[in-house]
Design a protein around this motif. Structure first.
Motif, PDB file in Angstrom:
ATOM      1  N   ALA A 129       0.851  -1.187   0.000  1.00  0.00           N
ATOM      2  CA  ALA A 129       0.000   0.000   0.000  1.00  0.00           C
ATOM      3  C   ALA A 129       0.886   1.237   0.000  1.00  0.00           C
ATOM      4  CB  ALA A 129      -0.922  -0.015   1.212  1.00  0.00           C
ATOM      5  N   ASP A 130       0.880   1.937  -1.125  1.00  0.00           N
ATOM      6  CA  ASP A 130       1.808   3.050  -1.341  1.00  0.00           C
ATOM      7  C   ASP A 130       1.080   4.375  -1.101  1.00  0.00           C
ATOM      8  OD1 ASP A 130       3.685   4.836  -2.185  1.00  0.00           O
ATOM      9  OD2 ASP A 130       4.171   3.748  -4.040  1.00  0.00           O
ATOM     10  N   PHE A 131       1.424   5.039  -0.006  1.00  0.00           N
ATOM     11  CA  PHE A 131       0.768   6.305   0.317  1.00  0.00           C
ATOM     12  C   PHE A 131       1.676   7.496  -0.001  1.00  0.00           C
ATOM     13  CE2 PHE A 131      -1.104   3.043   3.104  1.00  0.00           C
ATOM     14  CZ  PHE A 131      -2.435   3.158   2.714  1.00  0.00           C
ATOM     15  N   ARG A 132       2.718   7.273  -0.780  1.00  0.00           N
ATOM     16  CA  ARG A 132       3.613   8.381  -1.159  1.00  0.00           C
ATOM     17  C   ARG A 132       2.834   9.355  -2.041  1.00  0.00           C
ATOM     18  NH1 ARG A 132       8.724   4.597  -2.593  1.00  0.00           N
ATOM     19  NH2 ARG A 132       7.059   3.552  -3.721  1.00  0.00           N
ATOM     20  N   GLY A 133       3.151  10.621  -1.922  1.00  0.00           N
ATOM     21  CA  GLY A 133       2.472  11.625  -2.743  1.00  0.00           C
ATOM     22  C   GLY A 133       1.167  12.096  -2.125  1.00  0.00           C
ATOM     23  N   ARG A 134       0.727  11.482  -1.053  1.00  0.00           N
ATOM     24  CA  ARG A 134      -0.475  11.986  -0.378  1.00  0.00           C
ATOM     25  C   ARG A 134      -0.082  13.072   0.604  1.00  0.00           C
ATOM     26  NH1 ARG A 134      -5.004   9.048  -1.650  1.00  0.00           N
ATOM     27  NH2 ARG A 134      -4.534   7.069  -2.667  1.00  0.00           N
ATOM     28  N   LYS A 135      -1.069  13.862   1.009  1.00  0.00           N
ATOM     29  CA  LYS A 135      -0.776  14.991   1.893  1.00  0.00           C
ATOM     30  C   LYS A 135      -1.151  14.660   3.322  1.00  0.00           C
ATOM     31  CE  LYS A 135      -1.138  18.610  -1.481  1.00  0.00           C
ATOM     32  NZ  LYS A 135      -1.363  17.651  -2.597  1.00  0.00           N
ATOM     33  N   VAL A 136      -0.401  15.213   4.235  1.00  0.00           N
ATOM     34  CA  VAL A 136      -0.759  15.042   5.644  1.00  0.00           C
ATOM     35  C   VAL A 136      -2.161  15.605   5.861  1.00  0.00           C
ATOM     36  CG1 VAL A 136      -0.201  15.770   8.003  1.00  0.00           C
ATOM     37  CG2 VAL A 136       1.630  15.054   6.448  1.00  0.00           C
ATOM     38  N   GLY A 137      -2.988  14.854   6.545  1.00  0.00           N
ATOM     39  CA  GLY A 137      -4.383  15.269   6.759  1.00  0.00           C
ATOM     40  C   GLY A 137      -5.335  14.563   5.804  1.00  0.00           C
ATOM     41  N   GLU A 138      -4.799  14.041   4.721  1.00  0.00           N
ATOM     42  CA  GLU A 138      -5.633  13.346   3.744  1.00  0.00           C
ATOM     43  C   GLU A 138      -6.133  12.001   4.321  1.00  0.00           C
ATOM     44  OE1 GLU A 138      -3.549  13.301  -0.024  1.00  0.00           O
ATOM     45  OE2 GLU A 138      -4.999  11.837  -0.816  1.00  0.00           O
ATOM     46  N   GLU A 139      -7.329  11.615   3.911  1.00  0.00           N
ATOM     47  CA  GLU A 139      -7.882  10.324   4.338  1.00  0.00           C
ATOM     48  C   GLU A 139      -8.328   9.514   3.136  1.00  0.00           C
ATOM     49  OE1 GLU A 139      -9.692  11.289   8.747  1.00  0.00           O
ATOM     50  OE2 GLU A 139     -11.081  10.959   7.084  1.00  0.00           O
ATOM     51  N   ILE A 140      -8.164   8.247   3.252  1.00  0.00           N
ATOM     52  CA  ILE A 140      -8.658   7.347   2.210  1.00  0.00           C
ATOM     53  C   ILE A 140      -9.295   6.163   2.934  1.00  0.00           C
ATOM     54  CG2 ILE A 140      -6.267   6.505   1.946  1.00  0.00           C
ATOM     55  CD1 ILE A 140      -6.969   5.644  -0.854  1.00  0.00           C
ATOM     56  N   THR A 141     -10.423   5.737   2.426  1.00  0.00           N
ATOM     57  CA  THR A 141     -11.172   4.688   3.113  1.00  0.00           C
ATOM     58  C   THR A 141     -11.043   3.379   2.362  1.00  0.00           C
ATOM     59  OG1 THR A 141     -12.746   6.403   3.668  1.00  0.00           O
ATOM     60  CG2 THR A 141     -13.421   4.164   4.130  1.00  0.00           C
ATOM     61  N   LEU A 142     -10.841   2.316   3.105  1.00  0.00           N
ATOM     62  CA  LEU A 142     -10.951   0.991   2.514  1.00  0.00           C
ATOM     63  C   LEU A 142     -12.401   0.568   2.707  1.00  0.00           C
ATOM     64  CD1 LEU A 142      -9.122  -1.414   1.324  1.00  0.00           C
ATOM     65  CD2 LEU A 142      -9.657  -2.479   3.513  1.00  0.00           C
ATOM     66  N   ARG A 143     -13.058   0.204   1.603  1.00  0.00           N
ATOM     67  CA  ARG A 143     -14.480  -0.103   1.670  1.00  0.00           C
ATOM     68  C   ARG A 143     -14.738  -1.515   1.169  1.00  0.00           C
ATOM     69  NH1 ARG A 143     -17.204   4.569   2.210  1.00  0.00           N
ATOM     70  NH2 ARG A 143     -19.168   3.648   1.562  1.00  0.00           N
ATOM     71  N   SER A 144     -15.914  -2.009   1.503  1.00  0.00           N
ATOM     72  CA  SER A 144     -16.419  -3.181   0.802  1.00  0.00           C
ATOM     73  C   SER A 144     -17.493  -2.646  -0.124  1.00  0.00           C
ATOM     74  CB  SER A 144     -17.003  -4.206   1.767  1.00  0.00           C
ATOM     75  OG  SER A 144     -17.374  -5.370   1.046  1.00  0.00           O
ATOM     76  N   THR A 145     -17.433  -3.046  -1.388  1.00  0.00           N
ATOM     77  CA  THR A 145     -18.388  -2.484  -2.341  1.00  0.00           C
ATOM     78  C   THR A 145     -19.352  -3.550  -2.858  1.00  0.00           C
ATOM     79  OG1 THR A 145     -18.577  -0.935  -4.180  1.00  0.00           O
ATOM     80  CG2 THR A 145     -16.946  -2.682  -4.418  1.00  0.00           C
ATOM     81  N   VAL A 146     -20.272  -3.090  -3.714  1.00  0.00           N
ATOM     82  CA  VAL A 146     -21.433  -3.889  -4.107  1.00  0.00           C
ATOM     83  C   VAL A 146     -21.085  -5.111  -4.964  1.00  0.00           C
ATOM     84  CG1 VAL A 146     -23.631  -3.746  -5.344  1.00  0.00           C
ATOM     85  CG2 VAL A 146     -22.817  -1.802  -4.005  1.00  0.00           C
ATOM     86  N   PHE A 147     -21.675  -6.218  -4.617  1.00  0.00           N
ATOM     87  CA  PHE A 147     -21.600  -7.416  -5.456  1.00  0.00           C
ATOM     88  C   PHE A 147     -22.850  -8.247  -5.230  1.00  0.00           C
ATOM     89  CE2 PHE A 147     -20.560 -10.448  -2.082  1.00  0.00           C
ATOM     90  CZ  PHE A 147     -19.989  -9.638  -1.110  1.00  0.00           C
ATOM     91  N   SER A 148     -23.068  -9.222  -6.097  1.00  0.00           N
ATOM     92  CA  SER A 148     -24.268 -10.041  -5.953  1.00  0.00           C
ATOM     93  C   SER A 148     -23.947 -11.498  -6.225  1.00  0.00           C
ATOM     94  CB  SER A 148     -25.362  -9.545  -6.895  1.00  0.00           C
ATOM     95  OG  SER A 148     -24.892  -9.601  -8.221  1.00  0.00           O
TER      96      SER A 148
END
Ligand code: C2O
Ligand code: CU
Ligand code: CU
Length: 533
Positions: A302-321
């Motif tokens: 998981a490469d978080f280089r280039g992101r800014k301090v304070g930035e957030e990113i969410t790991l989600r579970s998304t739609v499937f059937s």
């Protein structure tokens, strides 16, 4: 827990009665052979690592306010390198055990629960006596020891109970822990280590208004599998991961009883997968999403280089059937019209249904940090098995998954403690071709996805074949399977036939295969292979 607990207690007693009969049905020399073989491998010598594990009721803070009553594995390092046993503070999860390939390990298990228990080392290839077969479960107040050499390659494995008809509930109340194995191949790679190598156990739970865990509320929670309404990571809700702007290794275990996740980053960044159940892939794979069924693990760069301090990113579970029973799709028990989208039973009684969209954790950038690390192109070596080398190349062993009258079965059979059928006897030191077939067309409305797990050595997925008519649902999951890595658990979708190649080396004895939907396991969707010299 009361009514459901009572029911499973009664079933346990019944089963123990049956079990005794079944033991008598198996010749004694079969078991003798198993013990002989494990002694060959373990020798009489002293272990390199000795760990005490106690299972006991306790309380931990999970939600704000009142603590939650849980069952917990606590660990103690008796002998071995410092750092071998690491507790997760304030969590019901057991300690993280850090082992090295080649180490001789002894685990001393002390059962301080008010009922029987046994520990299984999920994904590790160990002698039958150390594998946590329910026939080796011990009573309340008793102790036992598991001895094995770490034969497996570097990877994230885990331990959990395998108690007859009690696995799901014991795991749900907290009993589980990670085993992180390392080896020379992994050590030579420049992968993020120590605090940059983060194990993350994803589980779902439900709580009552006194902050206490709620388990099975309806019968369909049992045959469909329990779904909680809150997502916990490492035992905590609304999990926030404070990170530096650099590369991390994130190792996920789906420790849920029956919930399946479709992992995505909220900003659409792809996932860089470096490992699966049985350790590192040969080379990294970039995916838009990854499916993670109960019991499975995935290892991410998981490469978080280039992101800014304070930035957030969410790991989600998304739609499937397509993973839940489609009651009413021809032959459904309620005689409804066709095609309840998403699966009628996925919705019933669950306030957070399977296959919907929800967050799992938030990664928050809290500080800058330089990192020159380069993603290795080559991670490990994986010798591909060839189907023509299988001892049964012309005749795969088929395992048909079915759900009749609310009881999930394997080849129409339920678990019998020590019994094996003719087709479940496997010659030692052979490569076997096996296929999981999820095509019970006579009960089509009851078909659902089953995460199928086999004890013993890791296996390879040879191919997946889908029956016609399932394409549209399948398209929502099919790009998320990681079939190029070593696996011990594989999700088998409705309509699907998954062919695998697996070796049965080193140890004779009884090795379980079962659905890792833990409610299904406890409903006896489990059988033994007898590996025999
Ligand atoms: Cu993780 Cu037999 O199970
Ligand atoms: Cu297992
Ligand atoms: Cu199942």
């Amino acid at each position: 827990m009361s009514e459901a607990t009572d029911l499973s207690r009664r079933r346990l007693l019944q089963c123990l009665g049956l079990g005794a009969v079944a033991v008598a049905g198996v010749p004694e020399w079969l078991f003798a052979a198993g013990e002989q073989s494990s002694q060959d491998h373990q020798g009489q010598s002293e272990p390199d690592v000795e760990i005490g594990i106690t299972a006991q009721p306790t309380e931990v803070p999970i939600l704000s306010g009142r603590p939650t009553k849980v069952w917990k594995f606590s660990g103690e390092l008796i002998k071995g390198p410092p750092g071998t046993v690491k507790d997760i503070p304030d969590s019901y999860l057991g300690p993280i055990l850090r082992l090295r390939q080649g180490q001789k390990v002894r685990i001393r298990f002390h059962n301080k629960l008010p009922e029987p228990c046994v520990i299984h080392q999920h994904g590790l290839h160990v002698p039958e006596k150390a594998d946590g077969h329910p026939r080796h479960q011990i009573g309340s107040g008793e102790t036992s020891a598991y001895e094995f050499t770490v034969l497996d390659r570097a990877g994230a494995y885990w331990f959990h109970p395998h108690t007859n008809h009690r696995t799901a509930e014991q795991a749900y109340y907290g009993l589980a822990g990670l085993i992180l194995v390392t080896d020379t191949e992994e050590q030579l790679l420049d992968l993020p280590r120590d605090e940059y190598d983060i194990p993350l156990v994803i589980q779902d739970r439900s709580f009552d208004d006194r902050n206490q865990l709620r388990y099975i509320a309806h019968m369909h929670d049992r045959w469909r599998g329990f779904l909680g309404d809150r997502i916990l990571v490492n035992g905590k809700p609304d999990f926030v991961l404070p990170l530096a702007t650099r590369v991390y290794r994130l190792r996920f275990l789906n420790g849920s009883n029956s919930r399946i996740y479709k992992l995505v980053w909220s900003d659409g960044s792809p996932l860089t997968v470096i490992g699966t159940d049985g350790g590192l892939l040969e080379s990294p794979e970039i995916r838009n999403y990854v499916m993670l069924a109960p019991g499975e693990r995935v290892d991410l760069w998981a490469d978080f280089r280039g992101r800014k301090v304070g930035e957030e990113i969410t790991l989600r579970s998304t739609v499937f059937s397509g993973v839940m029973p489609m009651m009413g799709m021809g032959g459904g028990m309620m005689g409804m019209g066709r095609g309840m989208r998403g699966g009628m039973m996925g919705m019933m009684g669950a306030s957070l249904p399977q296959g919907t969209e929800y967050p799992i954790l938030t990664a928050r950038m809290v500080r800058e940090e330089p990192d020159q690390r380069v993603l290795p192109r080559r991670l490990s070596q994986i010798q591909r098995y060839r189907p023509q080398d299988a001892a049964n190349a012309q005749k795969p062993r088929s395992i048909h998954l079915s759900m009749r009258g609310m009881s999930p079965r394997l080849n129409g059979r339920s678990f019998e403690l020590t019994r094996v059928a003719e087709d479940e006897i496997i010659p030692l030191n052979t490569l076997q071709l096996l296929e999981f077939v999820n095509r019970d067309h006579r009960a089509r409305g009851m078909m659902m996805a089953h995460p199928m797990h086999i004890h013993g050595q890791q296996f390879q997925v040879l191919k997946r074949e889908m029956a016609p008519g399932f394409e549209r649902q399948y398209a929502s999951v099919s790009q998320g399977f990681l079939d190029n890595g070593w696996k011990d658990t594989v999700l088998v979708m409705p309509g699907e036939k998954v062919t695998i190649l697996k070796r049965f080396d080193h140890f004779t004895g009884l090795y379980l295969y079962h659905c890792h939907n833990l409610e299904h396991e406890d409903l006896d969707m489990m059988r033994n292979f007898l590996v025999q010299a």
